[in-house]
Design a protein around this motif. Structure first.
Motif, PDB file in Angstrom:
ATOM      1  N   GLN A  59       0.868  -1.183   0.000  1.00 29.14           N
ATOM      2  CA  GLN A  59       0.000   0.000   0.000  1.00 29.14           C
ATOM      3  C   GLN A  59       0.908   1.237   0.000  1.00 29.14           C
ATOM      4  O   GLN A  59       1.105   1.872   1.023  1.00 29.14           O
ATOM      5  N   PRO A  60       1.466   1.557  -1.177  1.00 28.91           N
ATOM      6  CA  PRO A  60       2.537   2.559  -1.265  1.00 28.91           C
ATOM      7  C   PRO A  60       2.067   3.997  -1.071  1.00 28.91           C
ATOM      8  O   PRO A  60       0.922   4.336  -1.330  1.00 28.91           O
ATOM      9  N   THR A  61       3.019   4.827  -0.635  1.00 30.23           N
ATOM     10  CA  THR A  61       2.785   6.268  -0.587  1.00 30.23           C
ATOM     11  C   THR A  61       3.181   6.854  -1.939  1.00 30.23           C
ATOM     12  O   THR A  61       3.890   6.229  -2.725  1.00 30.23           O
ATOM     13  N   PHE A  62       2.706   8.071  -2.201  1.00 30.50           N
ATOM     14  CA  PHE A  62       2.980   8.724  -3.481  1.00 30.50           C
ATOM     15  C   PHE A  62       2.928  10.226  -3.305  1.00 30.50           C
ATOM     16  O   PHE A  62       2.458  10.740  -2.286  1.00 30.50           O
ATOM     17  N   TYR A  63       3.422  10.925  -4.304  1.00 33.04           N
ATOM     18  CA  TYR A  63       3.230  12.370  -4.401  1.00 33.04           C
ATOM     19  C   TYR A  63       3.135  12.725  -5.875  1.00 33.04           C
ATOM     20  O   TYR A  63       3.610  12.003  -6.743  1.00 33.04           O
ATOM     21  N   PHE A  64       2.480  13.826  -6.155  1.00 34.82           N
ATOM     22  CA  PHE A  64       2.556  14.389  -7.507  1.00 34.82           C
ATOM     23  C   PHE A  64       2.279  15.878  -7.430  1.00 34.82           C
ATOM     24  O   PHE A  64       1.657  16.364  -6.492  1.00 34.82           O
ATOM     25  N   THR A  65       2.816  16.600  -8.399  1.00 38.52           N
ATOM     26  CA  THR A  65       2.602  18.035  -8.494  1.00 38.52           C
ATOM     27  C   THR A  65       1.787  18.331  -9.743  1.00 38.52           C
ATOM     28  O   THR A  65       1.896  17.631 -10.748  1.00 38.52           O
ATOM     29  N   VAL A  66       0.972  19.357  -9.650  1.00 44.41           N
ATOM     30  CA  VAL A  66       0.208  19.850 -10.793  1.00 44.41           C
ATOM     31  C   VAL A  66       0.572  21.313 -10.969  1.00 44.41           C
ATOM     32  O   VAL A  66       0.425  22.110 -10.043  1.00 44.41           O
ATOM     33  N   ASN A  67       1.086  21.654 -12.136  1.00 45.07           N
ATOM     34  CA  ASN A  67       1.326  23.051 -12.492  1.00 45.07           C
ATOM     35  C   ASN A  67       0.127  23.488 -13.321  1.00 45.07           C
ATOM     36  O   ASN A  67       0.007  23.135 -14.492  1.00 45.07           O
ATOM     37  N   TRP A  68      -0.771  24.219 -12.673  1.00 47.38           N
ATOM     38  CA  TRP A  68      -2.050  24.576 -13.284  1.00 47.38           C
ATOM     39  C   TRP A  68      -1.863  25.473 -14.485  1.00 47.38           C
ATOM     40  O   TRP A  68      -1.080  26.422 -14.458  1.00 47.38           O
ATOM     41  N   LEU A  69      -2.591  25.171 -15.532  1.00 52.56           N
ATOM     42  CA  LEU A  69      -2.638  26.028 -16.712  1.00 52.56           C
ATOM     43  C   LEU A  69      -3.859  26.921 -16.551  1.00 52.56           C
ATOM     44  O   LEU A  69      -4.987  26.519 -16.803  1.00 52.56           O
ATOM     45  N   LEU A  70      -3.616  28.126 -16.080  1.00 48.60           N
ATOM     46  CA  LEU A  70      -4.674  29.104 -15.819  1.00 48.60           C
ATOM     47  C   LEU A  70      -4.474  30.305 -16.719  1.00 48.60           C
ATOM     48  O   LEU A  70      -3.353  30.667 -17.062  1.00 48.60           O
ATOM     49  N   ARG A  71      -5.554  30.935 -17.054  1.00 45.58           N
ATOM     50  CA  ARG A  71      -5.469  32.122 -17.909  1.00 45.58           C
ATOM     51  C   ARG A  71      -4.976  33.356 -17.148  1.00 45.58           C
ATOM     52  O   ARG A  71      -4.354  34.222 -17.716  1.00 45.58           O
ATOM     53  N   GLU A  72      -5.271  33.442 -15.832  1.00 44.90           N
ATOM     54  CA  GLU A  72      -4.986  34.682 -15.118  1.00 44.90           C
ATOM     55  C   GLU A  72      -4.111  34.532 -13.882  1.00 44.90           C
ATOM     56  O   GLU A  72      -3.872  35.513 -13.194  1.00 44.90           O
ATOM     57  N   ALA A  73      -3.642  33.332 -13.547  1.00 49.61           N
ATOM     58  CA  ALA A  73      -2.881  33.168 -12.312  1.00 49.61           C
ATOM     59  C   ALA A  73      -1.873  32.033 -12.460  1.00 49.61           C
ATOM     60  O   ALA A  73      -2.025  31.168 -13.305  1.00 49.61           O
ATOM     61  N   ALA A  74      -0.850  32.067 -11.605  1.00 48.31           N
ATOM     62  CA  ALA A  74       0.132  30.991 -11.553  1.00 48.31           C
ATOM     63  C   ALA A  74      -0.101  30.219 -10.259  1.00 48.31           C
ATOM     64  O   ALA A  74      -0.071  30.810  -9.176  1.00 48.31           O
ATOM     65  N   GLN A  75      -0.371  28.922 -10.371  1.00 53.47           N
ATOM     66  CA  GLN A  75      -0.613  28.082  -9.200  1.00 53.47           C
ATOM     67  C   GLN A  75       0.042  26.718  -9.395  1.00 53.47           C
ATOM     68  O   GLN A  75       0.095  26.202 -10.512  1.00 53.47           O
ATOM     69  N   THR A  76       0.516  26.162  -8.284  1.00 50.39           N
ATOM     70  CA  THR A  76       1.048  24.808  -8.261  1.00 50.39           C
ATOM     71  C   THR A  76       0.447  24.104  -7.057  1.00 50.39           C
ATOM     72  O   THR A  76       0.328  24.698  -5.987  1.00 50.39           O
ATOM     73  N   THR A  77       0.073  22.842  -7.227  1.00 48.90           N
ATOM     74  CA  THR A  77      -0.450  22.045  -6.123  1.00 48.90           C
ATOM     75  C   THR A  77       0.401  20.799  -5.976  1.00 48.90           C
ATOM     76  O   THR A  77       0.799  20.191  -6.962  1.00 48.90           O
ATOM     77  N   VAL A  78       0.677  20.454  -4.724  1.00 46.77           N
ATOM     78  CA  VAL A  78       1.370  19.205  -4.414  1.00 46.77           C
ATOM     79  C   VAL A  78       0.380  18.320  -3.678  1.00 46.77           C
ATOM     80  O   VAL A  78      -0.275  18.758  -2.725  1.00 46.77           O
ATOM     81  N   PHE A  79       0.236  17.092  -4.148  1.00 48.07           N
ATOM     82  CA  PHE A  79      -0.605  16.094  -3.496  1.00 48.07           C
ATOM     83  C   PHE A  79       0.312  15.036  -2.904  1.00 48.07           C
ATOM     84  O   PHE A  79       1.256  14.590  -3.576  1.00 48.07           O
ATOM     85  N   MET A  80       0.068  14.607  -1.662  1.00 52.43           N
ATOM     86  CA  MET A  80       0.821  13.532  -1.021  1.00 52.43           C
ATOM     87  C   MET A  80      -0.178  12.573  -0.411  1.00 52.43           C
ATOM     88  O   MET A  80      -1.167  13.008   0.196  1.00 52.43           O
ATOM     89  N   GLY A  81       0.042  11.289  -0.586  1.00 47.40           N
ATOM     90  CA  GLY A  81      -0.920  10.364  -0.032  1.00 47.40           C
ATOM     91  C   GLY A  81      -0.463   8.928  -0.068  1.00 47.40           C
ATOM     92  O   GLY A  81       0.724   8.622  -0.208  1.00 47.40           O
TER      93      GLY A  81
END
Length: 114
Positions: A59-81
């Protein structure tokens, strides 16, 4: 087995599509926002991540990042689980996330992370 490759759907209707894991257990793919995204115009965005070796850890752990493609803002999300497998073999992902928006100045830094 808990291999992350394939398509996953969140409770809020977002969808994560993950390519096959490489020999180092890294993966890439795309993240498609669901209706919970609110008023932002979110586009399908690239993701990259890694998970523990599922052959060594059932039952492994993981992470991933999402570099959002937005028209008006710069955002990055990191998920860990972690990926869980129940007695019937059903795989479920449980994750926490951290969202970072670009701040316009150091004085605005305090409100840029959720």
């Amino acid at each position: 087995q808990c291999l992350l490759s394939g398509s996953w759907r969140s409770d809020t209707g977002c969808r994560m599509v993950v390519s096959t894991l490489d020999k180092d257990n890294r993966f890439s793919g795309s993240y498609l926002p669901g209706p919970a995204a609110g008023g932002l115009e979110l586009l399908t965005s690239p993701l990259e991540g890694s998970q523990q070796d599922a052959w060594l850890v059932p039952q492994p752990t993981f992470y991933f990042t999402v570099n959002w493609l937005l028209r008006e803002a710069a955002q990055t999300t990191v998920f860990m689980g972690q990926c869980y497998v129940d007695t019937s073999g059903e795989e479920t992902l449980h994750a926490l996330w951290l969202l970072r928006e670009a701040a316009s100045s150091p004085a605005e830094d305090w409100k840029a992370t959720r």
